[in-house]
Scaffold this active site. Structure first.
Site, PDB file in Angstrom:
ATOM      1  N   CYS A   7       1.098  -0.983   0.207  1.00 54.19           N
ATOM      2  CA  CYS A   7       0.293   0.046  -0.075  1.00 54.19           C
ATOM      3  C   CYS A   7       1.112   1.551   0.137  1.00 54.19           C
ATOM      4  CB  CYS A   7      -0.597  -0.459   0.863  1.00 54.19           C
ATOM      5  SG  CYS A   7      -0.141   0.029   2.620  1.00 54.19           S
ATOM      6  N   ASN A  10       2.259   1.520   4.026  1.00 54.96           N
ATOM      7  CA  ASN A  10       2.869   0.056   4.833  1.00 54.96           C
ATOM      8  C   ASN A  10       2.361   0.420   6.273  1.00 54.96           C
ATOM      9  OD1 ASN A  10       5.573  -2.495   4.911  1.00 54.96           O
ATOM     10  ND2 ASN A  10       3.725  -2.381   5.271  1.00 54.96           N
ATOM     11  N   CYS A  12      -1.567   0.649   7.343  1.00 58.08           N
ATOM     12  CA  CYS A  12      -2.804   0.953   7.687  1.00 58.08           C
ATOM     13  C   CYS A  12      -3.116  -0.700   6.202  1.00 58.08           C
ATOM     14  CB  CYS A  12      -3.598   1.650   7.150  1.00 58.08           C
ATOM     15  SG  CYS A  12      -3.877   2.991   8.403  1.00 58.08           S
ATOM     16  N   ARG A  13      -3.295  -0.819   5.466  1.00 58.83           N
ATOM     17  CA  ARG A  13      -3.818  -2.049   4.878  1.00 58.83           C
ATOM     18  C   ARG A  13      -2.589  -2.751   4.283  1.00 58.83           C
ATOM     19  NH1 ARG A  13      -5.201   1.947  -0.268  1.00 58.83           N
ATOM     20  NH2 ARG A  13      -3.031   2.954   0.421  1.00 58.83           N
ATOM     21  N   SER A  14      -2.086  -2.354   3.883  1.00 60.31           N
ATOM     22  CA  SER A  14      -0.843  -3.307   3.593  1.00 60.31           C
ATOM     23  C   SER A  14      -0.181  -4.463   4.816  1.00 60.31           C
ATOM     24  CB  SER A  14       0.401  -3.301   2.957  1.00 60.31           C
ATOM     25  OG  SER A  14       1.063  -2.659   3.395  1.00 60.31           O
ATOM     26  N   ASP A 122      -8.169   3.639   1.915  1.00 63.81           N
ATOM     27  CA  ASP A 122      -7.504   4.116   2.917  1.00 63.81           C
ATOM     28  C   ASP A 122      -7.834   4.113   4.258  1.00 63.81           C
ATOM     29  OD1 ASP A 122      -5.528   4.260   4.490  1.00 63.81           O
ATOM     30  OD2 ASP A 122      -4.490   5.483   3.001  1.00 63.81           O
TER      31      ASP A 122
END
Ligand code: 4NP
Length: 148
Positions: A7, A10, A12-14, A122
């Site tokens: 993401c 690096n 939150c999402r990934s 996000d």
């Protein structure tokens, strides 16, 4: 397989995708190598965002040991599959592809065909960590099945 989730930050999402997918692999008895990285260097060495750590923990996924790093050209050779959270991530990743490298870059939600979106919104901006985790779980389940 060797899979890296990517993401922007690096944090939150990934990292959430890394933790969720690793948990699914463990439950399935698979020994995949799972990692995550960001296209930016904004949060190098930082743990995942506190709200995301808490939201994932509530679902039984521990993200607390993860630390942010930047996606690099070497990752194209170190992984079999690169999984991006949104289309801007794909563009930023592709800019680093070494000549001759053919490692696939896919959107996580390519593996969740029933989802209402192709991109994971996000939560750093939306503040909606539950929707992000719902989408990440759906994509991770589909990815597990696709890579079995
Ligand atoms: P991520 O979210 O890409 O899911 O880790 C973000 C985290 C931080 C920032 C942007 C996106 N930021 O601008 O610091």
């Amino acid at each position: 397989m060797r899979i890296v989730f990517v993401c922007l930050g690096n944090i939150c999402r990934s990292p959430a995708a890394e933790g969720v997918f690793r948990a699914l692999c463990t439950a399935a008895g698979r020994a995949d190598r799972v990692d995550s990285a960001g296209t930016s260097d904004w949060h190098l060495g930082s743990p995942p965002y506190g709200e995301m750590v808490a939201a994932a923990a509530a679902r039984g996924v521990d993200l607390s040991a993860l630390r942010a790093r930047r996606f690099t050209a070497e990752d194209f050779d170190s992984f079999d599959l690169i999984i991006a959270m949104d289309k801007q991530n794909v563009r930023d990743i592709e800019r680093l592809r070494p000549p001759g490298n053919a490692t696939p870059v896919q959107l996580l939600l390519d593996h969740a065909p029933g989802a209402a979106t192709r991109e994971v919104p996000d939560p750093y901006y939306t503040r909606d960590f539950e929707t992000a985790l719902d989408l990440i779980e759906a994509g991770a389940r589909g990815l597990l099945a696709a890579t079995g």
